[in-house]
Design a protein around this motif. Structure first.
Motif, PDB file in Angstrom:
ATOM      1  N   ALA A   1       0.833  -1.200   0.000  1.00  0.00           N
ATOM      2  CA  ALA A   1       0.000   0.000   0.000  1.00  0.00           C
ATOM      3  C   ALA A   1       0.869   1.252   0.000  1.00  0.00           C
ATOM      4  CB  ALA A   1      -0.932  -0.006   1.212  1.00  0.00           C
ATOM      5  N   LEU A   2       1.950   1.238   0.745  1.00  0.00           N
ATOM      6  CA  LEU A   2       2.842   2.396   0.779  1.00  0.00           C
ATOM      7  C   LEU A   2       3.474   2.654  -0.583  1.00  0.00           C
ATOM      8  CD1 LEU A   2       4.665   1.872   4.214  1.00  0.00           C
ATOM      9  CD2 LEU A   2       2.865   3.528   3.684  1.00  0.00           C
ATOM     10  N   ARG A   3       3.760   1.595  -1.312  1.00  0.00           N
ATOM     11  CA  ARG A   3       4.360   1.768  -2.640  1.00  0.00           C
ATOM     12  C   ARG A   3       3.388   2.415  -3.623  1.00  0.00           C
ATOM     13  NH1 ARG A   3       6.880  -3.336  -1.260  1.00  0.00           N
ATOM     14  NH2 ARG A   3       9.163  -3.089  -1.237  1.00  0.00           N
ATOM     15  N   ARG A   4       2.098   2.302  -3.349  1.00  0.00           N
ATOM     16  CA  ARG A   4       1.105   2.844  -4.271  1.00  0.00           C
ATOM     17  C   ARG A   4       0.789   4.312  -4.007  1.00  0.00           C
ATOM     18  NH1 ARG A   4      -1.120  -2.523  -3.794  1.00  0.00           N
ATOM     19  NH2 ARG A   4      -2.506  -1.921  -2.094  1.00  0.00           N
ATOM     20  N   ILE A   5       1.377   4.907  -3.001  1.00  0.00           N
ATOM     21  CA  ILE A   5       1.098   6.311  -2.697  1.00  0.00           C
ATOM     22  C   ILE A   5       2.394   7.104  -2.654  1.00  0.00           C
ATOM     23  CG2 ILE A   5      -1.009   5.759  -1.430  1.00  0.00           C
ATOM     24  CD1 ILE A   5       0.538   6.143   1.154  1.00  0.00           C
ATOM     25  N   ALA A   6       2.267   8.411  -2.854  1.00  0.00           N
ATOM     26  CA  ALA A   6       3.443   9.289  -2.909  1.00  0.00           C
ATOM     27  C   ALA A   6       3.737   9.874  -1.532  1.00  0.00           C
ATOM     28  CB  ALA A   6       3.213  10.397  -3.927  1.00  0.00           C
ATOM     29  N   PHE A   7       3.980   9.008  -0.543  1.00  0.00           N
ATOM     30  CA  PHE A   7       4.185   9.503   0.820  1.00  0.00           C
ATOM     31  C   PHE A   7       5.449  10.343   0.950  1.00  0.00           C
ATOM     32  CE2 PHE A   7       6.417   5.402   0.938  1.00  0.00           C
ATOM     33  CZ  PHE A   7       7.600   5.719   1.609  1.00  0.00           C
ATOM     34  N   GLU A   8       6.399  10.158   0.042  1.00  0.00           N
ATOM     35  CA  GLU A   8       7.633  10.950   0.097  1.00  0.00           C
ATOM     36  C   GLU A   8       7.365  12.437  -0.129  1.00  0.00           C
ATOM     37  OE1 GLU A   8      10.613  10.038   0.815  1.00  0.00           O
ATOM     38  OE2 GLU A   8      11.006   7.971   0.214  1.00  0.00           O
TER      39      GLU A   8
END
Length: 488
Positions: free
Chosen positions: A177-184
């Motif tokens: 899930a984290l890879r699918r969002i631009a949390f950076e």
């Protein structure tokens, strides 16, 4: 998720020398064997947090401990970013966010990861508000309790969620899930936690809450409450506006095409026009996920879809489906003629929409019509962006990054005339409230306020569109009829 996922625990720590060892001690012994790695990330503390972590590592603990010290203070959000990057680099499947000050109970780690391991969620949030009265009994100060409830209610109303709490720092995520969002791209501050919720919602992730106990000790709070409240509400407003196509949004994977079935939207108007039509053979050009086509099928029409790629809804839910890049024209395998051809939210994505319109003649029955919806570039939002020198593309809406052509009422009529069509009728429609509001409803305590706000905005939008369509129409819907066959 695999039967034995690699579970990680990210302990974010700042000036936690007096509490860090106790937090690690409290990780349940029966759960330790399931942990692939515990990452302790010291955010350049002013005390001996890093040394305490190293000392704990050297005591022969059975925890697979990795202790790092950031070379400079990254902030609460920045420290999480560094930890999540490391978790993904180390091929962890699940990562649990735990605070080094002991505010959240390590004893609940098995409960935090269970929905992820069982494939029921993409993110799990520990909530202090799920059990009525538990937060106050656990020592949450009244001003923090009221602030938390007020902000959460407003955020739910804006975002369309029904979370009991937006502001807990006890979270567990699947790294997929984290890879699918631009949390950076998120803030380095405490509002990071709100931004990541918005990204998960935007990308359609499954969110689950579990109850957790509330604990307030003598830890130092580094949050500026006024600034925090302002920032998280601003993010929620930006999220709502992005759903209407009024900014670039919070980032993350999302589907730019959204079905808009309400009577005041473009798809709703097409459905309304088709509901009075006898059973017809319909060609849905640029059918995307096929939701509009399926709505037309439900009215008794035979629907053939065409789009650049096959979605399950289009290929499996329509009577026929063809894969075709519409910039190359209609598929050569497409045969026969149609009573109605629908081009909803499609022409603005094409380099030469005039050529596609002209090509429709050979597939249109005598007496047939073409229904088209296009965004209105003369709407006040693009006008303001251009006039202030802030023109840029958004992730959806009038300035969708996938749009290569822009239309006003006048320019579209000219385009249609050049392709051999005249306008039989035109409808100006307002903002896409279907896309803005979404399917989820806020909890009961925010529902009344949200409903009142929506009603007021809808009335104002409808009146504005009726009075001044060129300025306030979000989209135009046209019924086109042939006036001549264009020269080949």
């Amino acid at each position: 998720m695999s039967r034995d996922p690699r579970i990680g625990v990210l302990v974010v720590a700042y000036n936690a020398a007096s509490t860090l060892a106790a937090v690690l001690d409290r990780i349940p012994p029966a759960f330790r064997a399931r942990i692939a790695e515990v990452i302790v990330s010291d955010d350049a503390s002013d005390d001996a947090t890093y040394l305490v972590g190293l000392g704990y590592q050297q005591t022969g603990s059975d925890l697979p401990l990795t202790v790092i010290r950031q070379p400079r203070n990254l902030g609460y959000g920045g420290n999480q970013k560094a930890g999540y990057r490391l978790a993904m680099e180390h091929d962890l499947d699940v990562v649990v966010l735990l605070h080094g000050d002991g505010q959240y109970a390590p004893e609940l780690l098995p409960e935090m990861v269970r929905p992820l391991v069982d494939g029921e969620a993409d993110a799990v949030f520990g909530s202090r508000m799920l059990v009525k009265g538990a937060a106050r009994r656990g020592g949450m100060p009244l001003y923090k309790y009221l602030g938390n409830k007020t902000l959460t209610t407003m955020q739910n109303a804006l975002v369309g969620t029904s979370l009991s709490e937006f502001h807990s720092g006890y979270r567990a995520y699947s790294t997929a899930a984290l890879r699918r969002i631009a949390f950076e791209s998120n803030s380095d501050g405490f509002d990071f936690d709100t931004q990541i919720i918005l990204q998960l919602v935007e990308s359609g992730q499954r969110l689950v809450e579990i109850p957790i106990p509330t604990y307030y000790g003598d830890e130092i709070c580094y949050v500026n409450g006024v600034r925090y409240g302002r920032d998280v509400l601003r993010h929620a407003v930006d999220f709502r506006l992005a759903r209407a196509g009024f900014n670039a949004g919070i980032g993350g994977d999302s589907e730019p095409y959204q079905f808009k079935p309400s009577a005041t939207s473009s798809h709703g108007r097409i459905i309304e026009w088709m509901s009075g039509h006898d059973s017809a053979k319909v060609l849905d050009v640029g059918c995307a996920s096929g939701e509009l086509g399926r709505a037309l099928r439900d009215l008794g029409h035979y629907v053939v879809g065409v789009d650049i790629e096959a979605s399950e809804g289009a290929s499996g839910g329509l009577d026929e489906f063809f894969v075709q890049d519409l910039d190359d024209g209609l598929p050569t395998a497409l045969t026969g003629q149609f009573d109605v051809i629908v081009c909803a939210d499609a022409l603005e994505h094409l380099r030469r929409p005039d050529e596609l319109l002209a090509d429709l003649h050979r597939h249109l029955q005598p007496g047939g019509a073409v229904l088209v919806s296009v965004p209105n570039f003369a709407h006040w939002y693009p006008r303001v962006r251009v006039a202030t020198g802030r023109f840029d593309y958004d992730r959806r809406g009038i300035l969708d990054a996938g749009h290569v052509r822009f239309f006003t009422d006048r320019t579209f009529r000219r385009l249609a005339a050049g392709a051999g069509f005249g306008v039989r009728r035109r409808a100006a429609v307002g903002m896409p409230f279907d896309a803005i509001v979404g399917e989820a409803a806020p909890p009961a305590d925010g529902r009344r306020l949200a409903a009142r706000v929506r009603r007021a905005v809808r009335v104002a939008d409808r009146v504005s569109v009726d009075v001044y369509p060129s300025m306030f129409a979000y989209q135009y819907v046209y019924e086109l009829v042939p006036t001549r066959v264009p020269a080949s």
